[in-house]
Design a protein around this motif. Structure first.
Motif, PDB file in Angstrom:
ATOM      1  N   TYR A 148      -6.618  27.986  78.154  1.00  0.00           N
ATOM      2  CA  TYR A 148      -6.953  27.540  76.801  1.00  0.00           C
ATOM      3  C   TYR A 148      -8.333  26.894  76.699  1.00  0.00           C
ATOM      4  O   TYR A 148      -9.050  27.127  75.719  1.00  0.00           O
ATOM      5  N   ALA A 149      -8.717  26.092  77.676  1.00  0.00           N
ATOM      6  CA  ALA A 149      -9.997  25.395  77.561  1.00  0.00           C
ATOM      7  C   ALA A 149     -11.171  26.263  78.030  1.00  0.00           C
ATOM      8  O   ALA A 149     -12.246  26.209  77.457  1.00  0.00           O
ATOM      9  N   HIS A 150     -10.946  27.042  79.096  1.00  0.00           N
ATOM     10  CA  HIS A 150     -12.044  27.834  79.640  1.00  0.00           C
ATOM     11  C   HIS A 150     -11.985  29.303  79.230  1.00  0.00           C
ATOM     12  O   HIS A 150     -12.911  30.053  79.522  1.00  0.00           O
ATOM     13  N   GLY A 151     -10.902  29.727  78.591  1.00  0.00           N
ATOM     14  CA  GLY A 151     -10.815  31.068  78.039  1.00  0.00           C
ATOM     15  C   GLY A 151     -10.520  32.192  79.013  1.00  0.00           C
ATOM     16  O   GLY A 151     -10.714  33.364  78.681  1.00  0.00           O
ATOM     17  N   TYR A 152     -10.036  31.885  80.201  1.00  0.00           N
ATOM     18  CA  TYR A 152      -9.696  32.943  81.149  1.00  0.00           C
ATOM     19  C   TYR A 152      -8.398  33.624  80.715  1.00  0.00           C
ATOM     20  O   TYR A 152      -7.492  32.989  80.180  1.00  0.00           O
ATOM     21  N   SER A 153      -8.314  34.930  80.972  1.00  0.00           N
ATOM     22  CA  SER A 153      -7.071  35.653  80.695  1.00  0.00           C
ATOM     23  C   SER A 153      -6.028  35.225  81.720  1.00  0.00           C
ATOM     24  O   SER A 153      -6.358  34.677  82.778  1.00  0.00           O
ATOM     25  N   LEU A 154      -4.765  35.490  81.432  1.00  0.00           N
ATOM     26  CA  LEU A 154      -3.710  35.119  82.364  1.00  0.00           C
ATOM     27  C   LEU A 154      -3.829  35.893  83.677  1.00  0.00           C
ATOM     28  O   LEU A 154      -3.493  35.368  84.738  1.00  0.00           O
ATOM     29  N   GLU A 155      -4.309  37.127  83.612  1.00  0.00           N
ATOM     30  CA  GLU A 155      -4.537  37.890  84.841  1.00  0.00           C
ATOM     31  C   GLU A 155      -5.579  37.205  85.714  1.00  0.00           C
ATOM     32  O   GLU A 155      -5.420  37.094  86.938  1.00  0.00           O
ATOM     33  N   GLU A 156      -6.660  36.730  85.093  1.00  0.00           N
ATOM     34  CA  GLU A 156      -7.706  36.037  85.845  1.00  0.00           C
ATOM     35  C   GLU A 156      -7.191  34.718  86.421  1.00  0.00           C
ATOM     36  O   GLU A 156      -7.479  34.373  87.568  1.00  0.00           O
ATOM     37  N   VAL A 157      -6.421  34.000  85.609  1.00  0.00           N
ATOM     38  CA  VAL A 157      -5.852  32.733  86.070  1.00  0.00           C
ATOM     39  C   VAL A 157      -4.939  32.979  87.265  1.00  0.00           C
ATOM     40  O   VAL A 157      -4.989  32.248  88.262  1.00  0.00           O
ATOM     41  N   ALA A 158      -4.113  34.007  87.184  1.00  0.00           N
ATOM     42  CA  ALA A 158      -3.191  34.328  88.273  1.00  0.00           C
ATOM     43  C   ALA A 158      -3.962  34.609  89.560  1.00  0.00           C
ATOM     44  O   ALA A 158      -3.606  34.111  90.634  1.00  0.00           O
ATOM     45  N   ARG A 159      -5.030  35.396  89.460  1.00  0.00           N
ATOM     46  CA  ARG A 159      -5.844  35.695  90.650  1.00  0.00           C
ATOM     47  C   ARG A 159      -6.507  34.431  91.193  1.00  0.00           C
ATOM     48  O   ARG A 159      -6.539  34.212  92.397  1.00  0.00           O
ATOM     49  N   MET A 160      -7.039  33.590  90.313  1.00  0.00           N
ATOM     50  CA  MET A 160      -7.728  32.372  90.755  1.00  0.00           C
ATOM     51  C   MET A 160      -6.789  31.424  91.508  1.00  0.00           C
ATOM     52  O   MET A 160      -7.201  30.766  92.456  1.00  0.00           O
ATOM     53  N   LEU A 161      -5.546  31.357  91.063  1.00  0.00           N
ATOM     54  CA  LEU A 161      -4.595  30.424  91.655  1.00  0.00           C
ATOM     55  C   LEU A 161      -3.678  31.075  92.681  1.00  0.00           C
ATOM     56  O   LEU A 161      -2.729  30.444  93.153  1.00  0.00           O
ATOM     57  N   SER A 162      -3.940  32.334  92.993  1.00  0.00           N
ATOM     58  CA  SER A 162      -3.131  33.085  93.964  1.00  0.00           C
ATOM     59  C   SER A 162      -1.655  33.106  93.570  1.00  0.00           C
ATOM     60  O   SER A 162      -0.767  32.887  94.387  1.00  0.00           O
ATOM     61  N   LEU A 163      -1.411  33.357  92.294  1.00  0.00           N
ATOM     62  CA  LEU A 163      -0.054  33.474  91.775  1.00  0.00           C
ATOM     63  C   LEU A 163       0.125  34.881  91.235  1.00  0.00           C
ATOM     64  O   LEU A 163      -0.846  35.567  90.933  1.00  0.00           O
ATOM     65  N   SER A 164       1.360  35.289  91.061  1.00  0.00           N
ATOM     66  CA  SER A 164       1.594  36.586  90.428  1.00  0.00           C
ATOM     67  C   SER A 164       1.425  36.423  88.915  1.00  0.00           C
ATOM     68  O   SER A 164       1.594  35.329  88.370  1.00  0.00           O
ATOM     69  N   TYR A 165       1.089  37.512  88.269  1.00  0.00           N
ATOM     70  CA  TYR A 165       0.925  37.466  86.813  1.00  0.00           C
ATOM     71  C   TYR A 165       2.222  37.036  86.119  1.00  0.00           C
ATOM     72  O   TYR A 165       2.188  36.142  85.261  1.00  0.00           O
ATOM     73  N   PRO A 166       3.389  37.625  86.464  1.00  0.00           N
ATOM     74  CA  PRO A 166       4.622  37.187  85.796  1.00  0.00           C
ATOM     75  C   PRO A 166       4.919  35.693  86.011  1.00  0.00           C
ATOM     76  O   PRO A 166       5.381  35.011  85.095  1.00  0.00           O
ATOM     77  N   ASN A 167       4.642  35.182  87.196  1.00  0.00           N
ATOM     78  CA  ASN A 167       4.867  33.765  87.474  1.00  0.00           C
ATOM     79  C   ASN A 167       3.929  32.902  86.626  1.00  0.00           C
ATOM     80  O   ASN A 167       4.342  31.895  86.052  1.00  0.00           O
ATOM     81  N   THR A 168       2.671  33.307  86.523  1.00  0.00           N
ATOM     82  CA  THR A 168       1.699  32.566  85.718  1.00  0.00           C
ATOM     83  C   THR A 168       2.119  32.553  84.257  1.00  0.00           C
ATOM     84  O   THR A 168       2.086  31.507  83.598  1.00  0.00           O
ATOM     85  N   ARG A 169       2.521  33.701  83.767  1.00  0.00           N
ATOM     86  CA  ARG A 169       2.957  33.814  82.363  1.00  0.00           C
ATOM     87  C   ARG A 169       4.183  32.948  82.101  1.00  0.00           C
ATOM     88  O   ARG A 169       4.250  32.226  81.104  1.00  0.00           O
ATOM     89  N   ALA A 170       5.138  32.971  83.013  1.00  0.00           N
ATOM     90  CA  ALA A 170       6.357  32.165  82.855  1.00  0.00           C
ATOM     91  C   ALA A 170       6.038  30.676  82.912  1.00  0.00           C
ATOM     92  O   ALA A 170       6.577  29.882  82.122  1.00  0.00           O
TER      93      ALA A 170
END
Length: 163
Positions: A123-145
């Motif tokens: 929300y603050a930096h505007g990264y997509s959830l896919e990008e956030v998931a990669r940055m934090l070494s999480l899966s996309y579904p886990n990040t979304r949940a």
């Protein structure tokens, strides 16, 4: 003519356990030299478990001490890499971005680090959830949940506040 070395036979589990106990001080010294006293005992235990599960990979029983030291060294470096990565993420997301509403800022600051990082990055930096998931070494579904649960919890807390 091929000569078969006397130590080429594989170690049995009982032999391994006895030899590991003799090698334990060296493994502990390796771990302490890299990590210091804190965490060294855990590395010794992890080395034992890793080596015991892969004892069939040891070609010569005479190389056991060097092999154990190398496993311990690699495990220590994994700990250091993980710690450095975690420190980098904590430093980067420790302070939420400026928010005009102090109550919302307080909600964000009270979030666990991983959830705060997801909210701030998205929300603050505007990264997509896919990008956030990669940055934090999480899966996309886990990040979304995680983001979904965090938003719901924040909304309940926000709506329950007196403003």
């Amino acid at each position: 003519m091929d000569l078969i070395r006397a130590d080429a036979s594989p170690l049995t589990v009982d032999d391994f356990d006895a030899r590991f106990e003799r090698a334990r001080p060296r493994v502990l010294a390796v771990a302490r030299s890299i990590l210091g006293a804190e965490g060294a005992d855990d590395i010794v235990q992890d080395t034992y478990l890793a080596a015991r599960s892969r004892i069939d990979q040891l070609r010569h029983a005479s190389a056991l001490d060097r092999w154990l030291a190398r496993i311990a060294e690699n495990l220590c470096y994994q700990v250091l890499r993980r710690s450095a990565l975690q420190d980098r993420h904590q430093a980067r997301f420790a302070d939420p971005p400026p928010v005009s509403d102090p109550a919302l800022r307080d909600l964000i600051e009270r979030l666990p680090l991983r959830e705060r990082a997801i909210v701030v990055l998205h929300y603050a930096h505007g990264y997509s959830l896919e990008e956030v998931a990669r940055m934090l070494s999480l899966s996309y579904p886990n990040t979304r949940a995680l983001l979904s649960r965090t938003r719901r919890r924040m909304y309940r807390q926000w709506s329950g506040m007196e403003r």
